[in-house]
Write an enzyme that holds these catalytic residues in place. Structure first.
Site, PDB file in Angstrom:
ATOM      1  N   SER A  78       0.850  -1.315  -0.044  1.00 33.32           N
ATOM      2  CA  SER A  78      -0.140   0.047  -0.065  1.00 33.32           C
ATOM      3  C   SER A  78       0.939   1.476   0.054  1.00 33.32           C
ATOM      4  O   SER A  78       1.997   1.314   0.655  1.00 33.32           O
ATOM      5  CB  SER A  78      -0.890   0.046   1.158  1.00 33.32           C
ATOM      6  OG  SER A  78      -1.451   1.142   1.636  1.00 33.32           O
ATOM      7  N   LYS A  93       1.985  -3.604   6.574  1.00 38.27           N
ATOM      8  CA  LYS A  93       2.508  -3.686   5.369  1.00 38.27           C
ATOM      9  C   LYS A  93       3.847  -3.729   5.122  1.00 38.27           C
ATOM     10  O   LYS A  93       4.681  -4.701   4.522  1.00 38.27           O
ATOM     11  CB  LYS A  93       1.720  -2.715   4.340  1.00 38.27           C
ATOM     12  CG  LYS A  93       0.132  -2.815   4.274  1.00 38.27           C
ATOM     13  CD  LYS A  93      -0.254  -3.957   3.549  1.00 38.27           C
ATOM     14  CE  LYS A  93      -1.800  -4.133   3.505  1.00 38.27           C
ATOM     15  NZ  LYS A  93      -2.241  -5.465   2.870  1.00 38.27           N
ATOM     16  N   TYR A 152      -1.834  -0.138  10.243  1.00 33.78           N
ATOM     17  CA  TYR A 152      -2.291  -0.726   9.143  1.00 33.78           C
ATOM     18  C   TYR A 152      -0.889  -0.607   8.141  1.00 33.78           C
ATOM     19  O   TYR A 152      -0.457  -1.955   7.547  1.00 33.78           O
ATOM     20  CB  TYR A 152      -3.334  -0.042   8.406  1.00 33.78           C
ATOM     21  CG  TYR A 152      -3.530  -0.500   6.960  1.00 33.78           C
ATOM     22  CD1 TYR A 152      -4.012  -1.925   6.622  1.00 33.78           C
ATOM     23  CD2 TYR A 152      -3.211   0.410   5.778  1.00 33.78           C
ATOM     24  CE1 TYR A 152      -4.098  -2.184   5.298  1.00 33.78           C
ATOM     25  CE2 TYR A 152      -3.383  -0.117   4.670  1.00 33.78           C
ATOM     26  CZ  TYR A 152      -3.837  -1.196   4.249  1.00 33.78           C
ATOM     27  OH  TYR A 152      -4.054  -1.630   3.054  1.00 33.78           O
TER      28      TYR A 152
HETATM   29  N1  LIG Z   1      -8.659  -1.001  -1.256  1.00 28.39           N
HETATM   30  C1  LIG Z   1      -7.653  -0.277  -1.195  1.00 28.39           C
HETATM   31  O1  LIG Z   1      -7.923   1.045  -1.298  1.00 28.39           O
HETATM   32  C2  LIG Z   1      -6.350  -0.936  -1.029  1.00 28.39           C
HETATM   33  C3  LIG Z   1      -5.310  -0.073  -0.947  1.00 28.39           C
HETATM   34  C4  LIG Z   1      -3.955  -0.426  -0.667  1.00 28.39           C
HETATM   35  C5  LIG Z   1      -3.868  -1.801  -0.340  1.00 28.39           C
HETATM   36  N2  LIG Z   1      -4.834  -2.657  -0.418  1.00 28.39           N
HETATM   37  C6  LIG Z   1      -4.621  -3.907   0.207  1.00 28.39           C
HETATM   38  O2  LIG Z   1      -5.116  -5.055  -0.648  1.00 28.39           O
HETATM   39  C7  LIG Z   1      -5.726  -6.090  -0.138  1.00 28.39           C
HETATM   40  C8  LIG Z   1      -7.322  -6.052  -0.766  1.00 28.39           C
HETATM   41  O3  LIG Z   1      -7.827  -5.292  -0.420  1.00 28.39           O
HETATM   42  P1  LIG Z   1      -9.682  -4.901  -0.756  1.00 28.39           P
HETATM   43  O4  LIG Z   1      -9.688  -3.548  -0.920  1.00 28.39           O
HETATM   44  O5  LIG Z   1     -10.139  -6.075  -1.619  1.00 28.39           O
HETATM   45  O6  LIG Z   1     -10.301  -5.234   0.818  1.00 28.39           O
HETATM   46  P2  LIG Z   1     -11.339  -6.270   1.142  1.00 28.39           P
HETATM   47  O7  LIG Z   1     -11.475  -6.196   2.433  1.00 28.39           O
HETATM   48  O8  LIG Z   1     -12.446  -6.125  -0.007  1.00 28.39           O
HETATM   49  O9  LIG Z   1     -10.803  -7.751   0.600  1.00 28.39           O
HETATM   50  C9  LIG Z   1     -10.120  -8.527   1.715  1.00 28.39           C
HETATM   51  C10 LIG Z   1     -10.455  -9.879   1.816  1.00 28.39           C
HETATM   52  O10 LIG Z   1      -9.722 -10.694   2.537  1.00 28.39           O
HETATM   53  C11 LIG Z   1     -10.463 -11.406   3.365  1.00 28.39           C
HETATM   54  N3  LIG Z   1      -9.808 -11.577   4.751  1.00 28.39           N
HETATM   55  C12 LIG Z   1      -9.254 -10.786   5.362  1.00 28.39           C
HETATM   56  N4  LIG Z   1      -8.561 -11.525   6.606  1.00 28.39           N
HETATM   57  C13 LIG Z   1      -8.669 -12.625   5.982  1.00 28.39           C
HETATM   58  C14 LIG Z   1      -8.116 -14.082   6.854  1.00 28.39           C
HETATM   59  N5  LIG Z   1      -7.381 -13.878   7.790  1.00 28.39           N
HETATM   60  N6  LIG Z   1      -7.989 -15.102   6.148  1.00 28.39           N
HETATM   61  C15 LIG Z   1      -8.660 -15.182   5.005  1.00 28.39           C
HETATM   62  N7  LIG Z   1      -9.217 -13.987   4.423  1.00 28.39           N
HETATM   63  C16 LIG Z   1      -9.376 -12.784   5.048  1.00 28.39           C
HETATM   64  C17 LIG Z   1     -11.688 -10.394   3.529  1.00 28.39           C
HETATM   65  O11 LIG Z   1     -12.799 -11.085   3.890  1.00 28.39           O
HETATM   66  C18 LIG Z   1     -11.897  -9.930   2.159  1.00 28.39           C
HETATM   67  O12 LIG Z   1     -12.586 -10.525   1.370  1.00 28.39           O
HETATM   68  C19 LIG Z   1      -5.793  -6.030   1.378  1.00 28.39           C
HETATM   69  O13 LIG Z   1      -4.620  -6.626   1.740  1.00 28.39           O
HETATM   70  C20 LIG Z   1      -5.630  -4.298   1.525  1.00 28.39           C
HETATM   71  O14 LIG Z   1      -4.872  -4.051   2.665  1.00 28.39           O
HETATM   72  C21 LIG Z   1      -6.248  -2.106  -0.346  1.00 28.39           C
END
Ligand SMILES: NC(=O)c1ccc[n+]([C@@H]2O[C@H](COP(=O)([O-])OP(=O)(O)OC[C@H]3O[C@@H](n4cnc5c(N)ncnc54)[C@H](O)[C@@H]3O)[C@@H](O)[C@H]2O)c1
Length: 352
Positions: A135, A163, A159
């Site tokens: 991120s 990362k 958070y």
């Molecule tokens: N959306 C953003 O703006 C953004 C920006 C930077 C990084 N990210 C990273 O990208 C990844 C995906 O983000 P997203 O926006 O799709 O979020 P999201 O919450 O929609 O997806 C994350 C998924 O992981 C699952 N999950 C969480 N913990 C878990 C575990 N211990 N075991 C199994 N499943 C688990 C959740 O149910 C969810 O479906 C994350 O790691 C997030 O930190 C997201």
């Protein structure tokens, strides 16, 4: 046909990434605990791909990556079926930046311990290719120039710290195993929007935390007013500037990164995934209203602790390394995000 494990595959970025991966001919094994998503997204992915999709191409296992016997059984089953997992795209984790200030241990446990469990199983089953969801929140952005991968790392929230910790764990794993791993840390900027079909989109199970889903909820009347944190930042209109990228461009970037890793020598690479274009909060709100011909009432409030005025990617390393460019503009992001929201005002909750 390569079998790729998608952790967190029913979530926002995961579900969208499944589409180009399946279109490119990968077989997918999805793990998700549904802590912040619904497995209905997989049915919708199948609906989007229609005739081009065979059921056997996705295997879904509900479960938590911290459950090692469960995780091990997923790798073992794939091996026994002679479809061993050859690469991982690791999305699973908690992602609400402000929640991480209140519940830091949940974030360390889910994100960092979960990643350790995953890497241990990968080692055990000889899978050494991983694309990791990092991120932009890992950077200390103190200036008004786009952020390079070599810019200072200094996350201001638990958070972001998780990362950085995961990137460090991946780095030491790479170093300790005679450089046999292929690792891409994709440092996302601000993914928004939805698949153009409107069938999948961002579906937070709790109150949304990010700006774009809140704009959508204000536009459809589920939230009264958008609170804009600060109108006195040193930017052209006083609101914070961010780098928004269409979710399908981000999804395509994962495919390009995975292809790149699988075709090249073992390495660890960090890539900023953004468009390199800065947009202020007010610009985004105004664009959303114009493109979708709707109202988004807003009010200004105090600056929020930990916010920074300018976070925009320098994406030259990404485009040069992968030979790939983001294609969709802000209009498209606003249009597609609103289409999903209009068709699914309560996310996947109403769908049976
Ligand atoms: N959306 C953003 O703006 C953004 C920006 C930077 C990084 N990210 C990273 O990208 C990844 C995906 O983000 P997203 O926006 O799709 O979020 P999201 O919450 O929609 O997806 C994350 C998924 O992981 C699952 N999950 C969480 N913990 C878990 C575990 N211990 N075991 C199994 N499943 C688990 C959740 O149910 C969810 O479906 C994350 O790691 C997030 O930190 C997201």
């Amino acid at each position: 046909m390569k079998n790729i494990l998608i952790t967190g595959g029913t979530g926002y970025i995961g579900s969208h990434t499944c589409i180009p991966l399946l279109e490119k001919g990968y077989r997918l094994t999805i793990i998700d605990s549904s802590v912040n998503s619904s497995p209905i997204s997989i049915l919708k992915v199948k609906e989007i791909l229609k005739d081009n999709f065979k059921d056997e191409l996705i295997t879904y296992y509900p479960g938590d990556i911290r459950d090692k016997p469960f995780l091990s059984s997923v790798f073992l089953k794939a091996k026994e079926l002679k479809k061993p997992i050859q690469g991982v795209i690791h999305f699973a984790g908690l992602k609400a930046v402000s929640e991480s200030l209140l519940k830091p241990l949940d974030y360390w446990h889910s994100n960092v311990y979960g990643s350790i469990c995953l890497i241990e199983e990968m080692l055990k089953y000889g899978c050494r290719n991983i694309v990791f969801s990092s991120s932009a929140s890992i950077y200390e952005s103190s200036s008004f120039i786009p952020i390079l991968e070599s810019s200072k790392i200094n996350p201001s929230t638990p958070y972001g710290q998780t990362k950085v910790a995961i990137e460090n764990i991946l780095y030491s794993t790479f170093k300790s195993s005679k450089n046999s791993w292929r690792i891409a840390n994709l440092r996302y900027f601000n993914p928004i929007g939805a698949h153009e079909s409107g069938l999948i989109g961002e579906n937070p199970l709790d109150i949304p935390n990010n700006l774009f889903p809140i704009i959508c909820k204000v536009a459809n009347g589920k939230i009264d007013k958008l609170k804009i944190f600060g109108n006195d930042w040193p930017t052209y209109d006083g609101t914070c500037i961010r780098d928004y990228i269409h979710i399908m461009d981000l999804a395509d970037a994962h495919c390009a990164a995975l292809d790149f890793l699988l075709k090249n020598e073992p390495q660890i690479i960090n890539l900023n995934v953004g468009t390199g274009i800065g947009t202020s909060v007010l610009d985004l709100v105004n664009k959303f209203m114009k493109v979708n011909d709707c109202k988004v009432p807003y009010k200004f409030s105090e600056r929020r602790k930990g916010d920074l005025p300018f976070i925009v990617a320098d994406n030259q390393k990404l485009t040069a390394t992968l030979g790939w460019q983001p294609k969709r503009n802000l209009n498209q992001m606003c249009k597609d995000g609103w289409k999903w929201q209009m068709a699914n005002p309560n996310g996947f909750i109403d769908i049976n």
